[in-house]
Design an enzyme around this catalytic site. Structure first.
Site, PDB file in Angstrom:
ATOM      1  N   HIS A  97       0.597  -1.041   0.100  1.00 25.36           N
ATOM      2  CA  HIS A  97      -0.162   0.181   0.170  1.00 25.36           C
ATOM      3  C   HIS A  97       0.634   1.514  -0.027  1.00 25.36           C
ATOM      4  CE1 HIS A  97      -3.562   2.772   0.917  1.00 25.36           C
ATOM      5  NE2 HIS A  97      -3.146   3.330   1.635  1.00 25.36           N
ATOM      6  N   SER A 140      -7.902   3.480   8.884  1.00 20.82           N
ATOM      7  CA  SER A 140      -8.626   3.718   7.509  1.00 20.82           C
ATOM      8  C   SER A 140      -7.666   2.343   6.754  1.00 20.82           C
ATOM      9  CB  SER A 140      -8.473   4.900   7.196  1.00 20.82           C
ATOM     10  OG  SER A 140      -9.061   4.813   5.407  1.00 20.82           O
ATOM     11  N   ASP A 181     -15.341   1.933   6.999  1.00 21.41           N
ATOM     12  CA  ASP A 181     -14.219   2.511   6.834  1.00 21.41           C
ATOM     13  C   ASP A 181     -14.491   3.831   5.550  1.00 21.41           C
ATOM     14  OD1 ASP A 181     -11.164   3.927   5.967  1.00 21.41           O
ATOM     15  OD2 ASP A 181     -11.755   2.181   4.505  1.00 21.41           O
ATOM     16  N   ARG A 226     -15.473  11.811   7.511  1.00 16.83           N
ATOM     17  CA  ARG A 226     -13.929  12.457   7.630  1.00 16.83           C
ATOM     18  C   ARG A 226     -13.735  13.528   7.247  1.00 16.83           C
ATOM     19  NH1 ARG A 226     -10.191   8.460   7.584  1.00 16.83           N
ATOM     20  NH2 ARG A 226      -8.322  10.033   8.611  1.00 16.83           N
ATOM     21  N   LYS A 232      -9.468  -2.112   5.395  1.00 16.41           N
ATOM     22  CA  LYS A 232      -9.229  -2.848   4.218  1.00 16.41           C
ATOM     23  C   LYS A 232      -8.451  -3.527   3.960  1.00 16.41           C
ATOM     24  CE  LYS A 232      -8.673   1.718   2.317  1.00 16.41           C
ATOM     25  NZ  LYS A 232      -9.165   2.563   3.322  1.00 16.41           N
TER      26      LYS A 232
END
Length: 443
Positions: A91, A192, A170, A177, A196
């Site tokens: 990620h 967050s 999320d 947010r 996932k």
């Protein structure tokens, strides 16, 4: 018969006040908030107040882990039954020109590590992996969890988007947010990202935490704090996690824009492409193979380079594109990807050396051209983008091309051209080279 233990109920205003006053919340209290918000029992206004309290008061590592797991468990947690290899994902926290996932995922899968990758779309000045993949004609990123799991088992890699089944808390919480000024909270960012990723059924996760003008984390200290939180929380959840802090004071590679970046990623799979894209891909790939079971970093790099040179990585990407409905010919022939018909050259105002590029400004110009979005419901134009010809340290002559804008029409492009020109700082001396990987955080 023993009676089932009933979950405790709490008063939401009291939980908000508790966090507002700097007191820790229990795992049960956090799970109550997340479950209630997902079900609609906790109002959006209340969850926004909770987010603001966290922004100002923070969360302990235990609280952050509890929030992450509660958000993960708000939906389906994938189990990869029958998978013979370890499942490892990567990620990135987002940058300008960051197309690494498109070449890294098939490369690592070609080396025998499964890569179940759930990616996102671009928002703000950073691009999104899904938008780049969808620049491939016919490519689908909206498959079901079952299709995702089956493809990982059959091909060793799947490149999908977040479905309604994966971490729905999320998706709702991030949207809240985004409009309440509570994005910049390390515990909330951690939860967050990881909610996932942990729902993918991973054994390992490698994080590319960007630092610099084109990143969300502008300073190395902030990036280190986020990386440490992510590594610590992921390991508390039972997943092996490592993070690299990488430079984003200049765009990654030369291409900005969806088809433009996809074309460049495929060039890297062909053994070509920019040196910085290739080097970062290999650095992250070494981390992924290590979490996948390889003990030697040197051997991991040799395996990656072999899969590039013998064509296995390229063949793996062709198989992935075909499996997800795309035209696999574009992998071998990247020029098949769309490119806007008109080019607007941005000339250097004087001779010298490129000392700095404001990456965020280039990202914002690409958004203004239609390559990105300012709202999640906007469409993007895959064919428009920017090609950067001069990077920091390069010598330029007066009038030579700093960049080219790829546009549908040259009308009304003067302001965009001027913005791009203003993003380049040119001086008389060549700047010192900056390392691409700034540091690694593994514990």
């Amino acid at each position: 018969m023993a009676s089932r233990r009933r979950a405790r109920t709490f008063l939401v205003p009291e939980l908000i006040a508790k966090k507002r006053d700097g007191q820790p919340l229990s795992e049960e209290e956090i799970a109550f908030l997340v479950t209630g918000f997902t079900a609609g029992a906790v109002m959006a206004e209340q969850m926004a107040a909770f987010a603001m309290a966290v922004l100002f008061r923070g969360m302990s590592p235990r609280e952050t882990a509890a929030l992450t797991l509660a958000m993960r468990d708000s939906g389906t947690v994938i189990r990869h039954r029958g998978l013979r290899q370890r499942a490892v994902d990567k990620h990135s926290t987002g940058g300008v020109g960051d197309k690494i996932s498109l070449c890294l995922a098939p490369l690592v899968a070609a080396c025998g590590v499964a890569v179940p990758m759930v990616s996102g779309r671009g928002l703000g000045h950073t691009g999104g992996t899904l938008d780049k993949l969808e620049a491939i004609p016919g490519f689908r990123t909206d498959g079901s969890v079952a299709a995702f799991r089956d493809q990982v088992r059959e091909l060793g890699c799947a490149l999908f988007g977040q479905t309604a089944e994966i971490a729905p808390a999320d998706k709702r919480f991030y949207a809240l947010r985004d409009v309440t000024g509570t994005v910049e909270s390390i515990p909330l960012i951690t939860a967050s990202i990881l909610s996932k990723k942990l729902a993918e059924g991973l054994d390992g996760l490698v994080l590319d935490v960007k630092v610099g003008s084109g990143a969300f984390m502008k300073t190395r200290e902030d990036a280190r704090a986020l990386a440490t939180s992510l590594v610590r929380t992921g390991r508390k959840a039972g997943v092996a996690v490592s993070a690299l802090l990488t430079d984003m004071d200049a765009p990654l590679g030369h291409a900005i824009g969806n088809a433009n970046e996809t074309r460049e990623a495929f060039a890297v799979l062909h053994g070509e492409g920019p040196a910085d894209v290739r080097e970062l891909m290999l650095a992250l790939g070494v981390e992924m193979l290590r979490l996948g079971g390889e003990r030697s970093r040197a051997q991991a790099r040799r395996r990656l380079e072999a899969a590039l040179s013998d064509g296995r990585a390229l063949a793996k990407m062709e198989a992935i594109v075909a499996a997800q409905g795309g035209d696999p010919r574009v992998v071998g022939e990247p020029d098949r990807l769309a490119v806007a018909p008109k080019g607007v050259v941005v000339p250097a105002p004087r001779r010298g050396f490129v000392r700095r590029i404001e990456s965020k400004e280039l990202g914002l110009v690409a958004v203004a051209m239609g390559a990105g979005r300012t709202r999640s419901d906007q469409a993007v134009d895959p064919a428009v983008g920017i090609t950067v010809h001069a990077k920091p340290g390069d010598a330029v002559a007066e009038g030579s091309a700093l960049a080219t804008l790829h546009v549908r029409s040259r009308r009304n492009t003067a302001a965009l051209r001027d913005r791009v020109a203003g993003a380049f700082s040119i001086g008389a001396r060549r700047p010192a080279p900056r390392p691409l990987v700034l540091e690694a955080i593994r514990r």
